[in-house]
Design an enzyme around this catalytic site. Structure first.
Site, mmCIF file in Angstrom:
data_model
loop_
_atom_site.group_PDB
_atom_site.id
_atom_site.type_symbol
_atom_site.label_atom_id
_atom_site.label_comp_id
_atom_site.label_asym_id
_atom_site.label_seq_id
_atom_site.Cartn_x
_atom_site.Cartn_y
_atom_site.Cartn_z
ATOM 1 N N HIS A 183 0.854 -1.218 -0.040
ATOM 2 C CA HIS A 183 -0.194 -0.057 -0.062
ATOM 3 C C HIS A 183 1.013 1.233 -0.013
ATOM 4 O O HIS A 183 0.384 2.260 0.445
ATOM 5 C CB HIS A 183 -0.847 0.060 1.019
ATOM 6 C CG HIS A 183 -1.706 -1.244 1.370
ATOM 7 N ND1 HIS A 183 -3.056 -1.138 0.620
ATOM 8 C CD2 HIS A 183 -1.570 -2.429 1.988
ATOM 9 C CE1 HIS A 183 -3.746 -2.337 0.886
ATOM 10 N NE2 HIS A 183 -2.767 -3.080 1.808
ATOM 11 N N SER A 313 15.487 19.398 -16.408
ATOM 12 C CA SER A 313 14.373 20.568 -16.088
ATOM 13 C C SER A 313 14.953 21.695 -17.193
ATOM 14 O O SER A 313 16.152 22.024 -16.968
ATOM 15 C CB SER A 313 14.201 21.211 -14.656
ATOM 16 O OG SER A 313 13.625 22.444 -14.419
ATOM 17 N N LYS A 319 18.458 19.119 -11.763
ATOM 18 C CA LYS A 319 17.510 18.207 -11.620
ATOM 19 C C LYS A 319 17.855 17.239 -12.658
ATOM 20 O O LYS A 319 18.003 17.461 -14.017
ATOM 21 C CB LYS A 319 16.287 18.936 -11.820
ATOM 22 C CG LYS A 319 15.127 18.014 -11.491
ATOM 23 C CD LYS A 319 13.769 18.936 -11.338
ATOM 24 C CE LYS A 319 12.576 18.066 -10.710
ATOM 25 N NZ LYS A 319 12.373 17.139 -11.706
ATOM 26 N N GLU A 326 10.094 6.544 -17.303
ATOM 27 C CA GLU A 326 8.719 7.445 -17.779
ATOM 28 C C GLU A 326 8.464 7.164 -19.502
ATOM 29 O O GLU A 326 7.389 6.998 -19.629
ATOM 30 C CB GLU A 326 9.174 8.776 -17.752
ATOM 31 C CG GLU A 326 9.213 9.344 -16.315
ATOM 32 C CD GLU A 326 9.517 10.887 -16.012
ATOM 33 O OE1 GLU A 326 9.554 11.248 -14.825
ATOM 34 O OE2 GLU A 326 10.095 11.445 -17.071
#
Length: 467
Positions: A183, A313, A319, A326
């Site tokens: 969970h 970014s 970053k 993805e």
């Protein structure tokens, strides 16, 4: 194509065709009738269609129905089509007549033109190249052949590579212990090897599922012609065709056990698409686990660091994003969408013919291609090079209150719950709190709460209840 034209004729009359085009009148009509997506049929499908025409010429020659010289010329021309040498001459849109007749005639016309050049005399698209065939058995056959070869030559090796990389990574980091999660919440410890073994088994199962579909994928409609009765085909053509195609491709193709089923439905394509959807679900699970494990590096889990492949970014310097997982997730979403299209198309078998064959072929082959490509990337640019942060794993384990589960057989569930709540509320290690709230010695607690031992499962000691 240039602005010069020649006049071609078919049963509906005359029309202009680009002068240098290898295709003829029927292809030209399809080009004019279906300016829809600008997407031609996939390369893999055109390649398979070339092999189908090559095998058909060989079978007809062996049956004495096609002169040897003509058959040789057609085979040579079809082989060129199969090898991708004339893809520019296959312009018909995916969204066309539902039987794929336009693409079949496109192949017939191109191969006839090439064979006539080689032979030095006319070769007829219908009478010679399409001998003993119908679009209604050629296109379903090409769907099976193209998918079977794409799975064999592209997807299966890609998944084998992913399995290999997962196995190697499992061996490399397998003994490191981390906090398990259910969970998305802290749970009992597992090793990284155990976690990766789950991913590896998903890929192994995908390979087994694909192999399980092969016998039905190798069963071909060729020989059923227009409606499944085999009209205009020699009774031995279907068997001879499959034997020739097996020689050409190295795959054990055979005639379908029932031509009426093979023409009227695309259940095998739907089955294979379902297997691809399962694979997409598996890859998305793996990709999302990697994203979570890589999250941070400070405010997330930070358990691993994926290879840094590009700046993440346009505004935040330094970053770095998990770009391969993805991309994998997006491919998986696309494949799941393709499966929905194939499912709808698969039920469009009206009486003796399915009438959504081109869109089935397009989506099935696109799913195979995307999954193969992204599986290689996931293996080589994400899993192969990720680094583990052992300090972060140890820190989370030390503070994990769920470790008290291991004390249940000794102190009972209620006492364990109280310890866990106190440890969580006060931000203290579970061992420290348990030492104050039980009669267990530090040595006993160290043994009972050893994360490495807990990852092995089983009861670690004591006879207490609490279940």
């Amino acid at each position: 194509m240039t602005n010069s034209f020649r006049i071609e004729r078919d049963s509906m009359g005359e029309l202009k065709v680009p002068a240098e085009a290898l295709w003829g009148a029927q292809t030209q009509r399809a080009v004019q009738n279906f300016p829809i997506s600008g997407r031609p049929m996939p390369r893999a499908f055109i390649g398979a269609l070339g092999r189908v025409k090559q095998a058909a010429a060989r079978a007809n020659s062996r049956l004495g129905l096609l002169e040897a010289a003509a058959a040789e010329a057609i085979e040579a021309a079809a082989a060129e089509v199969a090898d991708g040498r004339h893809d520019a001459h296959f312009p018909v849109d995916v969204f066309q007549t539902g039987s794929g007749t336009s693409t079949n005639m496109n192949a017939n016309e191109v191969i006839a033109a090439l064979a006539a050049r080689r032979l030095g005399s006319p070769v007829h698209p219908n009478d010679h190249v399409n001998m003993g065939q119908s679009s209604n058995d050629v296109i379903p056959t090409a769907i099976h052949v193209s998918a079977a070869l794409a799975v064999r030559d592209d997807l299966t090796p890609a998944l084998a590579r992913l399995r290999e990389v997962l196995s190697a990574k499992e061996a490399e980091v397998g003994t490191l212990v981390k906090t398990g999660r259910t969970h998305l919440m802290d749970a009992m410890p597992v090793t990284l090897g155990q976690e990766l073994s789950g991913w590896r088994t998903q890929i192994e199962s995908a390979l087994e599922r694909l192999a399980g579909s092969e016998p039905r994928l190798h069963a071909l409609a060729q020989g059923g012609t227009a409606v499944g009765t085999g009209i205009n085909a020699h009774p031995a053509f279907g068997r001879g065709f499959c034997a020739a195609l097996a020689e050409i491709t190295g795959s054990p193709f055979r005639p379908a056990r029932n031509y009426f089923e093979a023409l009227s439905c695309q259940d095998t394509a739907v089955e294979l698409s379902g297997q691809l959807k399962v694979l997409a679900v598996s890859l998305m699970k793996i990709a999302n686990d990697l994203r979570w494990m890589n999250s941070g590096p400070l405010a997330g889990l930070g358990e691993i660091a994926l290879p840094a492949l590009q700046p993440g970014s346009s505004i935040m310097p330094g970053k770095v994003n998990p770009v391969i997982p993805e991309a994998t997730a997006m491919v998986c979403a696309q494949v799941i969408g393709h499966d929905a299209t194939i499912t709808v198309a698969g039920q469009s078998g009206n009486f003796q013919l399915n009438v959504m064959l081109p869109v089935i072929a397009y989506n099935l082959l696109e799913s195979i291609r995307l999954l193969a490509n992204v599986s290689r990337l996931l293996a080589d640019r994400a899993i192969f090079g990720f680094k583990v942060n052992p300090a972060r794993l140890a820190e989370a384990l030390e503070r994990n209150p769920i470790l008290v589960t291991a004390l249940n057989p000794v102190i009972g569930y209620e006492k364990g719950a109280a310890i866990a709540k106190k440890a969580y509320a006060e931000g203290r290690p579970i061992r420290e709190v348990a030492e104050k709230m039980t009669d267990l010695s530090p040595r006993e607690l160290a043994a009972l709460l050893d994360p490495a031992e807990l990852a092995k499962g089983g009861i670690k000691g004591g006879t207490g209840g609490g279940g």
